[in-house]
Design a protein around this motif. Structure first.
Motif, short mmCIF file in Angstrom:
data_model
loop_
_atom_site.label_atom_id
_atom_site.label_comp_id
_atom_site.label_asym_id
_atom_site.label_seq_id
_atom_site.Cartn_x
_atom_site.Cartn_y
_atom_site.Cartn_z
N SER A 36 45.38 47.29 32.14
CA SER A 36 45.18 45.46 31.66
C SER A 36 44.45 45.81 33.23
CB SER A 36 46.66 45.16 31.48
OG SER A 36 46.18 43.47 31.44
N ASP A 37 43.84 43.77 32.91
CA ASP A 37 43.40 43.38 33.81
C ASP A 37 44.05 42.54 35.24
OD1 ASP A 37 43.35 41.20 32.96
OD2 ASP A 37 41.68 40.46 32.95
N GLU A 38 45.33 42.67 34.64
CA GLU A 38 46.28 41.28 35.63
C GLU A 38 47.61 42.46 35.41
OE1 GLU A 38 48.89 37.45 35.32
OE2 GLU A 38 47.11 38.34 34.12
N MET A 39 47.94 42.84 36.47
CA MET A 39 49.41 43.79 36.94
C MET A 39 50.14 43.14 38.00
SD MET A 39 48.20 47.30 36.19
CE MET A 39 46.75 46.85 37.49
N VAL A 40 51.70 42.90 38.02
CA VAL A 40 52.67 42.20 39.24
C VAL A 40 53.30 43.81 39.05
CG1 VAL A 40 53.89 41.13 39.43
CG2 VAL A 40 52.56 40.17 38.50
N CYS A 41 52.84 44.21 40.82
CA CYS A 41 54.29 45.10 40.96
C CYS A 41 54.48 45.09 42.43
CB CYS A 41 53.40 46.42 41.15
SG CYS A 41 51.51 46.45 41.28
N PRO A 42 55.14 46.19 42.77
CA PRO A 42 55.96 46.53 44.87
C PRO A 42 54.15 46.70 45.40
CG PRO A 42 57.86 47.36 43.22
CD PRO A 42 56.39 47.01 42.67
N ASP A 71 32.83 48.95 36.51
CA ASP A 71 34.20 49.20 37.40
C ASP A 71 35.09 48.12 36.08
OD1 ASP A 71 35.77 50.52 39.58
OD2 ASP A 71 35.86 48.90 39.82
N ARG A 72 35.40 47.01 36.45
CA ARG A 72 36.28 46.67 35.68
C ARG A 72 36.83 47.32 34.23
NH1 ARG A 72 36.89 42.36 32.14
NH2 ARG A 72 38.56 41.34 32.91
N ALA A 73 35.22 47.17 33.23
CA ALA A 73 36.43 48.40 32.02
C ALA A 73 36.52 49.87 32.45
CB ALA A 73 34.66 48.50 31.84
N ALA A 74 36.00 49.90 33.35
CA ALA A 74 37.18 51.43 33.41
C ALA A 74 38.04 51.37 34.05
CB ALA A 74 35.62 51.93 34.56
N PHE A 75 38.34 50.16 35.12
CA PHE A 75 39.78 49.86 35.64
C PHE A 75 41.09 49.80 34.63
CE2 PHE A 75 42.93 46.43 37.27
CZ PHE A 75 43.33 46.92 38.22
N ILE A 121 44.47 41.53 40.33
CA ILE A 121 43.46 40.99 39.57
C ILE A 121 42.07 41.17 39.11
CG2 ILE A 121 42.97 38.73 38.01
CD1 ILE A 121 45.09 37.74 39.40
N TYR A 122 41.93 41.83 38.22
CA TYR A 122 40.06 42.38 38.66
C TYR A 122 39.44 41.56 37.70
CZ TYR A 122 36.47 45.55 39.39
OH TYR A 122 35.46 45.61 39.85
N ASP A 123 39.12 40.18 38.27
CA ASP A 123 38.52 38.96 37.11
C ASP A 123 36.98 39.73 36.65
OD1 ASP A 123 38.86 36.10 36.75
OD2 ASP A 123 36.89 35.86 37.23
N GLU A 124 36.37 39.00 35.37
CA GLU A 124 35.47 39.40 35.01
C GLU A 124 33.79 38.86 36.19
OE1 GLU A 124 35.20 38.08 31.07
OE2 GLU A 124 35.97 38.91 30.29
N VAL A 125 34.18 37.27 36.89
CA VAL A 125 33.51 37.12 38.26
C VAL A 125 33.26 37.08 39.34
CG1 VAL A 125 32.46 34.77 38.60
CG2 VAL A 125 32.93 35.54 36.48
N ASP A 126 35.33 36.53 39.90
CA ASP A 126 35.61 37.21 41.02
C ASP A 126 35.78 38.75 41.59
OD1 ASP A 126 35.55 34.23 41.54
OD2 ASP A 126 36.91 34.58 40.53
N GLY A 127 35.91 39.99 40.12
CA GLY A 127 36.27 41.00 41.29
C GLY A 127 37.75 41.52 41.00
N LEU A 128 37.34 42.41 41.66
CA LEU A 128 39.44 42.90 42.29
C LEU A 128 39.69 42.30 43.24
CD1 LEU A 128 41.50 44.48 41.36
CD2 LEU A 128 40.27 46.38 42.91
N ASN A 129 40.93 41.32 43.05
CA ASN A 129 41.91 40.54 44.10
C ASN A 129 43.01 40.79 44.21
OD1 ASN A 129 39.78 38.65 45.08
ND2 ASN A 129 39.15 38.06 42.97
N PHE A 130 44.00 40.58 45.40
CA PHE A 130 45.54 40.74 45.26
C PHE A 130 45.43 39.46 46.30
CE2 PHE A 130 42.50 44.47 45.98
CZ PHE A 130 43.42 45.91 45.00
N TYR A 131 47.16 39.42 45.38
CA TYR A 131 47.89 38.31 45.57
C TYR A 131 49.13 38.60 46.18
CZ TYR A 131 43.36 36.13 43.17
OH TYR A 131 41.88 35.25 42.53
N ALA A 132 49.63 37.88 46.94
CA ALA A 132 51.37 38.02 47.46
C ALA A 132 51.86 37.55 46.98
CB ALA A 132 50.71 37.81 49.22
N ASP A 133 53.05 37.85 46.49
CA ASP A 133 54.37 37.40 45.29
C ASP A 133 53.77 36.61 44.48
OD1 ASP A 133 56.05 37.94 47.77
OD2 ASP A 133 55.27 35.80 49.57
N TYR A 134 52.82 37.21 43.46
CA TYR A 134 52.50 36.86 42.81
C TYR A 134 53.36 36.69 41.70
CZ TYR A 134 48.71 35.99 38.59
OH TYR A 134 48.51 35.39 37.23
N GLY A 135 53.75 37.72 41.69
CA GLY A 135 54.62 37.86 40.72
C GLY A 135 55.94 36.25 40.00
#
Length: 315
Positions: free
Chosen positions: A226-232, A216-220, A287-301
């Motif tokens: 990318s495995d890391e993005m910052v967006c609204p 799933d991460r490879a498909a993402f 961020i789709y991490d290889e170990v932690d999986g898909l995660n979301f972070y507020a105000d990451y930008g």
């Protein structure tokens, strides 16, 4: 104590399976009495009242399940279980007794298909972890009277550690006919998704889970670049929904015959929605991490800008 030492297995000096099962009945009776004693009322009674609801009605099977779970798995304020305290107080227990009792702290909960009967045992396939369990009852063969091949059991199993591969029914046991297969499958799926730790008793399932996440991460990464993005937040929701629609379309395309005639979730419907605390942020880190999986972070930008320019910390 006689049941723990008589009838040893030939040539080993160890108790036979029959003796262990008989001894388990004695120990379980003592353990249940200990767990229902006044010393544990302050923890057990609220659990029973909560399950009974405002109507204060609780059927016997559910009460037995709650008591059994409390005795075997519930963590008391000091981190111990009722089993731990029972073993600590019973200085006369043999090594075999202690091994058996402490093994009960790791029961197998699940929905089981009856594969076959073998003398005093039934061989059960756990629909949650896909493992087979040769199961006995300390009440004897009569406990499985009326249980037929292809039927289903909702119960909990505990190990007999000195007899590898042998398990005991613990607490209540509810049986369902083969005709209930559809409802049973749905219940097993719900149990597996709400309590994934039950699935991962099976090491094969653990590896399957990791492989599915890697795929799933490879498909993402391929879809998003990318495995890391910052967006609204709104853009993050649109991106994730587009990705999930893409994955569903790909799955349907791989197995058109299985999808034909079945009702599938609409491809134009949203699959994903951010919780309020993330939806109100200025930006979202995906961020789709290889170990932690898909995660979301507020105000990451903002955080990423701070690392890029430490002088911003003064603001």
């Amino acid at each position: 104590m006689a049941g723990a030492v008589q009838g040893t297995s030939q040539g080993t000096g160890e108790p036979s399976l029959t003796d262990l099962i008989e001894r388990s009945a004695e120990l379980k009776g003592q353990l249940v009495a200990f767990g229902q004693s006044a010393r544990f009322d302050r923890w057990l009674t609220p659990l029973l009242l909560e399950a009974a609801g405002p109507e204060r009605q609780l059927d016997e099977g559910e009460a037995i399940r709650i008591i059994d779970h409390f005795i075997l798995r519930h963590r008391l304020p000091d981190g111990s279980t009722v089993v731990d305290r029972f073993v600590a107080r019973r200085k006369h227990l043999t090594v075999v007794d202690r091994e058996m009792l402490l093994g009960w702290r790791d029961p197998v909960e699940g929905i089981f298909e009856v594969r076959r009967k073998e003398k005093d045992a039934v061989v059960l396939l756990n629909l949650v972890d896909d493992l087979e369990y040769r199961t006995y009852s300390n009440a004897g063969r009569a406990a499985f009277r009326g249980v037929s091949r292809g039927s289903f059991l909702l119960t909990c199993l505990v190990p007999v550690h000195s007899a590898g591969g042998a398990w005991l029914v613990s607490g209540a046991m509810s049986s369902y006919r083969r005709a209930s297969a559809t409802e049973i499958a749905q219940a097993a799926l719900h149990l597996a998704t709400t309590r994934p730790e039950l699935v991962f008793r099976n090491p094969v399932k653990i590896e399957q889970g990791w492989q599915q996440m890697r795929d799933d991460r490879a498909a993402f990464v391929e879809f998003c670049g990318s495995d890391e993005m910052v967006c609204p937040p709104a853009e993050a929701e649109d991106l994730l929904n587009a990705y999930y629609r893409h994955r569903q379309q790909a799955a349907v395309a791989r197995q058109p015959d299985r999808a034909r005639g079945r009702r599938l979730p609409g491809l134009d419907l949203p699959f994903f929605e951010l919780p309020g605390e993330l939806a109100d942020s200025e930006s979202i880190g995906v961020i789709y991490d290889e170990v932690d999986g898909l995660n979301f972070y507020a105000d990451y930008g903002m955080l990423r800008e701070l690392f890029a320019n430490p002088a911003l910390a003064g603001r």
